[in-house]
Every structure is written in C-alpha cells, then in structure tokens.
Design a protein around this motif. Structure first.
Motif, short mmCIF file in Angstrom:
data_model
loop_
_atom_site.label_atom_id
_atom_site.label_comp_id
_atom_site.label_asym_id
_atom_site.label_seq_id
_atom_site.Cartn_x
_atom_site.Cartn_y
_atom_site.Cartn_z
N LEU A 1 -5.85 3.00 10.70
CA LEU A 1 -5.42 2.45 9.45
C LEU A 1 -4.13 1.52 9.31
N ASP A 2 -3.26 1.85 10.40
CA ASP A 2 -1.98 0.96 10.53
C ASP A 2 -2.48 -0.26 11.22
N ASP A 3 -3.53 -0.33 12.29
CA ASP A 3 -3.67 -1.22 12.88
C ASP A 3 -4.44 -2.20 12.17
N MET A 4 -5.03 -1.83 10.85
CA MET A 4 -5.89 -2.87 10.04
C MET A 4 -5.07 -2.82 8.94
N ALA A 5 -3.35 -2.86 9.09
CA ALA A 5 -2.70 -3.30 8.01
C ALA A 5 -2.78 -2.38 6.63
N GLN A 6 -3.35 -1.31 6.85
CA GLN A 6 -3.41 -0.45 5.57
C GLN A 6 -2.43 0.58 5.49
N ASN A 7 -1.43 0.37 6.18
CA ASN A 7 -0.28 1.38 6.02
C ASN A 7 0.34 1.48 4.75
N TRP A 8 0.05 0.61 3.96
CA TRP A 8 0.59 0.41 2.47
C TRP A 8 0.16 1.86 1.78
N ILE A 9 -1.23 2.36 2.34
CA ILE A 9 -1.70 3.32 1.46
C ILE A 9 -0.92 4.63 1.31
N TRP A 10 -0.16 4.96 2.48
CA TRP A 10 0.61 6.17 2.55
C TRP A 10 2.06 5.74 2.18
N GLU A 11 2.61 4.49 2.27
CA GLU A 11 3.89 4.10 2.27
C GLU A 11 4.28 3.83 0.67
N GLU A 12 3.19 3.57 -0.07
CA GLU A 12 3.57 3.36 -1.35
C GLU A 12 3.21 4.52 -2.14
N SER A 13 2.87 5.76 -1.64
CA SER A 13 2.51 7.02 -2.50
C SER A 13 3.53 8.00 -2.18
N ASP A 14 3.85 8.58 -3.49
CA ASP A 14 4.90 9.81 -3.14
C ASP A 14 4.17 10.75 -2.61
N ASP A 15 2.93 10.91 -2.74
CA ASP A 15 2.21 12.51 -2.24
C ASP A 15 1.94 11.96 -0.82
N MET A 16 1.61 10.87 -0.22
CA MET A 16 1.36 10.61 1.28
C MET A 16 2.47 10.04 1.91
#
Length: 256
Positions: free
Chosen positions: A192-207
C-alpha cells in the motif's frame, strides 16, 4: 540453499525478510512472473501451483510462504522469530494465517486495480486458472470500478485496523518481540505504501500506530529482504498510478 522468487511478490518478500533476519545467503533465482517464468515445465516440477517463492534446502523442496517461514525458524533456530510461550505463539499464528485467509487475495485485487493493470501481463495471463483470470480481468479492465474492488479494499483496511489495535499497546504485533507475525504483515503494508496509499493509516487515529511500526520494521536487518530487491522502475510506476487513484480510494472507503 536455493530460493526461487520474484522481486516484488509479497509472498517472496516475507520469505526474504525471514532469511535476512537469520543471516542466511541462499542462491537466488529471480523469476519474471509477467513473462510466465513460474510456469515453465522445470519450475512446475518444483512448485506445481506455479507460484513463488520456492525454497530448496539440503536438497528438499519447501513451498508456500507461510510454511517456508516456519520451516526456516525450525531449521535455523539460532535467531528465533517465534515466541517461546505457547499462548503468544498461538497469537503469532493468528497473524501468519491472515494472508492465506483472504488478505493475499484482497491485496492482489487492489494491486491490479491500481497498478498492475497498466503493465503487460499477457504471457502471465495465459497461465492463470479460469477463476483467477476472471477475477483479475475485471480489475485490469475496470480498475477501481470493478465490483470486487470495494469489498476487497474494505477487507484489506479491516486488517490494518486490527493491526492498529494490536500496536496501540505493543511494540510488535504479538507483544515485545519482533517475529513472524510482523514479517507476515510487512509486505502488505509496504504494498500500500508503494502505491501511495499510506495516508490510509497516517490519517486515522485507529491505524496511526502502523506508521511507527513500519519504521521499526524498516530499521531491522530483515528489511533488506525487501529493500535490496526493490524494482525502482516498477515502484515508481506503482506510486504514480497510486497517487492518481487516491481520490477514488477515498471515495470507496467512505461508503459501506
């Protein structure tokens, strides 16, 4: 020891991380999956499924990445990667089962929908089973609009939420020691990081705990099993298409 693998395969990555953690140096055979290298008659004799990785140790063939990692910890126990406590080892196995119980499929769907669809897979496609071909062709042809993408993406993120929960009170997924549980999850977070989707956990308090966990993983010697084999051209292409997909991924995740 010999290892048949592919540079960007998540299954091969977790085996290479385990190998690197144990300071082993197998003879490596890189297979070009897009060109159909994993379906040559010679390779199918080693691995009838035509997948990577395959390990040969002392003349014996071991397949299935989860099995290979446990084999390596049994055969080379000097640097242990499993908890000694039976209960903690059971918790470890709950994580190592996650890819085989669905995560790998969800990752494949999302990867094809975002990035792999832009690559030539014509030779590899000829080798897919009818079911795999049907599933992947949807993602190749329709991208993130393919019917399977939304539920598989939600399932993928559901695993990240469980990781975030586990990491809120632990340094590593099964407690205070890095091991096979972390290795099992690492390639799927890196994908996911390679596909620029690291925002999924970086923007989430839970993740958000995944951010620090990923940095800790990358600081370990085993991360060389991923970093040393990164195909920079492929990753650049994945990131480019991933950045273009962020708005659509946000939309898919915003609705049940």
């Amino acid at each position: 020891m010999e290892l048949y693998h592919n540079d960007m395969s998540v299954c091969a990555q977790k085996v290479r991380v385990t190998i690197a953690e144990k300071n082993l140096s197998p003879i490596e055979h890189h297979l070009n999956l897009g060109a159909g290298d994993s379906h040559t008659p010679a390779y199918l004799q080693l691995n009838p499924k035509g997948v990577v990785p395959t390990l040969i140790d002392k003349g014996r063939v071991i397949v299935e990445s989860t099995v290979i990692c446990e084999y390596l910890d049994d055969a080379y126990p000097e640097i242990p990667l499993r908890p000694s406590d039976p209960f903690e080892r059971a918790q470890m196995r709950k994580w190592t089962l996650v890819p085989d119980a669905g995560l790998h499929l969800w990752c494949s769907t999302v990867s094809f929908a975002i990035a792999w669809r832009h690559q030539d897979r014509s030779e590899q496609m000829k080798k897919w089973t009818p079911q795999v071909r049907a599933e992947r062709l949807e993602a190749i042809n329709s991208g993130l609009d393919a019917p399977l993408v939304k539920p598989h993406l939600h399932n993928y993120v559901g695993v990240l939420k469980k990781m975030g929960e586990a990491l809120r009170s632990n340094t590593w997924l099964t407690g205070g020691s890095y091991g096979l549980a972390d290795i099992a999850m690492l390639p799927y977070v890196c994908r996911l990081d390679d596909m620029a989707q690291n925002w999924i956990w970086e923007e989430s308090d839970d993740m958000r705990p995944i951010t620090d966990w990923l940095e800790r993983c990358r600081s370990r010697p085993g991360y060389a099993g991923i970093a040393r084999h990164y195909n920079t051209a492929v990753v650049a292409n994945m990131k480019q298409h991933g950045e273009q997909a962020i708005d659509k991924v946000r939309e898919l995740l915003s609705t049940d």
